[in-house]
Design an enzyme around this catalytic site. Structure first.
Site, PDB file in Angstrom:
ATOM      1  N   SER A 287       0.827  -1.212   0.000  1.00 48.73           N
ATOM      2  CA  SER A 287       0.000   0.000   0.000  1.00 48.73           C
ATOM      3  C   SER A 287       0.859   1.259   0.000  1.00 48.73           C
ATOM      4  O   SER A 287       1.998   1.262   0.482  1.00 48.73           O
ATOM      5  CB  SER A 287      -0.897   0.026   1.237  1.00 48.73           C
ATOM      6  OG  SER A 287      -1.759  -1.075   1.272  1.00 48.73           O
TER       7      SER A 287
HETATM    8  N1  SAH Z   1      -1.344  -4.557   4.039  1.00 44.25           N
HETATM    9  C1  SAH Z   1      -0.616  -4.846   2.837  1.00 44.25           C
HETATM   10  C2  SAH Z   1      -1.410  -4.493   1.599  1.00 44.25           C
HETATM   11  C3  SAH Z   1      -1.418  -5.616   0.627  1.00 44.25           C
HETATM   12  S1  SAH Z   1      -2.524  -5.500  -0.741  1.00 44.25           S
HETATM   13  C4  SAH Z   1       0.755  -4.206   2.840  1.00 44.25           C
HETATM   14  O1  SAH Z   1       1.072  -3.450   3.767  1.00 44.25           O
HETATM   15  O2  SAH Z   1       1.550  -4.490   1.952  1.00 44.25           O
HETATM   16  C5  SAH Z   1      -3.899  -6.461  -0.161  1.00 44.25           C
HETATM   17  C6  SAH Z   1      -3.643  -7.898   0.177  1.00 44.25           C
HETATM   18  O3  SAH Z   1      -4.923  -8.481   0.504  1.00 44.25           O
HETATM   19  C7  SAH Z   1      -3.075  -8.769  -0.935  1.00 44.25           C
HETATM   20  O4  SAH Z   1      -1.891  -9.367  -0.484  1.00 44.25           O
HETATM   21  C8  SAH Z   1      -4.163  -9.820  -1.181  1.00 44.25           C
HETATM   22  O5  SAH Z   1      -3.648 -11.090  -1.498  1.00 44.25           O
HETATM   23  C9  SAH Z   1      -4.896  -9.839   0.150  1.00 44.25           C
HETATM   24  N2  SAH Z   1      -6.268 -10.335   0.109  1.00 44.25           N
HETATM   25  C10 SAH Z   1      -7.225 -10.090  -0.804  1.00 44.25           C
HETATM   26  N3  SAH Z   1      -8.366 -10.721  -0.473  1.00 44.25           N
HETATM   27  C11 SAH Z   1      -8.136 -11.378   0.699  1.00 44.25           C
HETATM   28  C12 SAH Z   1      -8.915 -12.217   1.549  1.00 44.25           C
HETATM   29  N4  SAH Z   1     -10.188 -12.511   1.275  1.00 44.25           N
HETATM   30  N5  SAH Z   1      -8.348 -12.709   2.671  1.00 44.25           N
HETATM   31  C13 SAH Z   1      -7.049 -12.427   2.978  1.00 44.25           C
HETATM   32  N6  SAH Z   1      -6.257 -11.650   2.202  1.00 44.25           N
HETATM   33  C14 SAH Z   1      -6.783 -11.133   1.076  1.00 44.25           C
END
Ligand code: SAH
Length: 216
Positions: free
Chosen positions: A64
């Site tokens: 993010s």
């Molecule tokens: N908090 C993270 C942001 C990652 S982007 C950071 O600091 O880098 C969002 C993430 O959500 C992705 O890795 C994706 O695989 C995950 N994601 C999407 N749907 C999900 C679900 N239903 N359960 C768990 N993770 C999920």
């Protein structure tokens, strides 16, 4: 892994940029000063880690944008020892910032290789962070109720199950949108067993939340 003066210098510059963009919570800014964001970046692109931008981390996912991490972290309004659920561990960067704030974090990720890489990076926080592999669109009832739930992927609607997993007084911060790649930030506060306050905080862009209560 190294955290050189050049990294620290760029990081301080980024944090003051976030302050200028309106992030006011001192504890959040201080926590972000302590987390080397470049550790959570793909190896060859570390030099881009202190721009205020999201970046691809593989598997169609992103780390993010720092402003978004600061904004969501400020909105969940946590204290030391708050019990927090993060949905979407991704790179692990947001999880590290929350651990630096002293919360007890449960973080769930759908994509196993991302979770494994995050586990490696977050090893020094192992007393603070429990990582879980699975679909977090229905939350994680095993450790509920939570003081706060932070969703770091965009949902089509607000999953009811997440609201149920909040303590009274608890906050759910979640980007919601009818399109897969454009959302509005919502904060839902549980005022009583049955009453929830709903606030909106402007437009953001997240990767989609998948799973049962997410996008298919
Ligand atoms: N908090 C993270 C942001 C990652 S982007 C950071 O600091 O880098 C969002 C993430 O959500 C992705 O890795 C994706 O695989 C995950 N994601 C999407 N749907 C999900 C679900 N239903 N359960 C768990 N993770 C999920």
């Amino acid at each position: 892994m190294l955290d050189l003066p050049v990294h620290k210098g760029r990081r301080l510059k980024l944090i003051s940029e976030l302050e200028h963009k309106g992030i006011q919570n001192k504890a959040v800014l201080e926590a972000m000063k302590r987390v080397p964001r470049h550790w959570y970046f793909p190896k060859d692109f570390e030099n881009l880690a202190y721009r205020d931008a999201a970046f691809p981390i593989g598997h169609d996912q992103t780390i993010s944008q720092p402003y978004t991490v600061a904004f969501q972290t400020q909105l969940i309004d946590v204290e030391v020892d708050s019990k927090v659920l993060e949905i979407g561990t991704g790179s692990g960067y947001q999880a590290a910032v929350l651990a630096e704030l002293g919360v007890q974090l449960y973080s769930i990720e759908y994509v196993k290789p991302l979770l494994q890489e995050a586990a490696r990076l977050l090893v020094s926080y192992r007393d603070k962070i429990k990582l879980i592999h699975g679909d977090g669109s229905k939350g994680y009832s095993k450790y509920a109720p939570y003081d706060a739930i932070i969703v770091t992927a965009g949902a089509p609607t607000i999953p009811q199950e997440l609201m149920k997993q909040l303590k009274i007084g608890g906050r759910l911060v979640i980007p919601v949108g009818t399109e897969r790649n454009s959302q509005e930030m919502f904060r839902i506060t549980r005022n009583s067993e049955t009453h929830f306050k709903r606030e909106k905080f402007g437009d953001f862009k997240f990767v989609p939340l998948v799973g049962k209560d997410g996008w298919l």
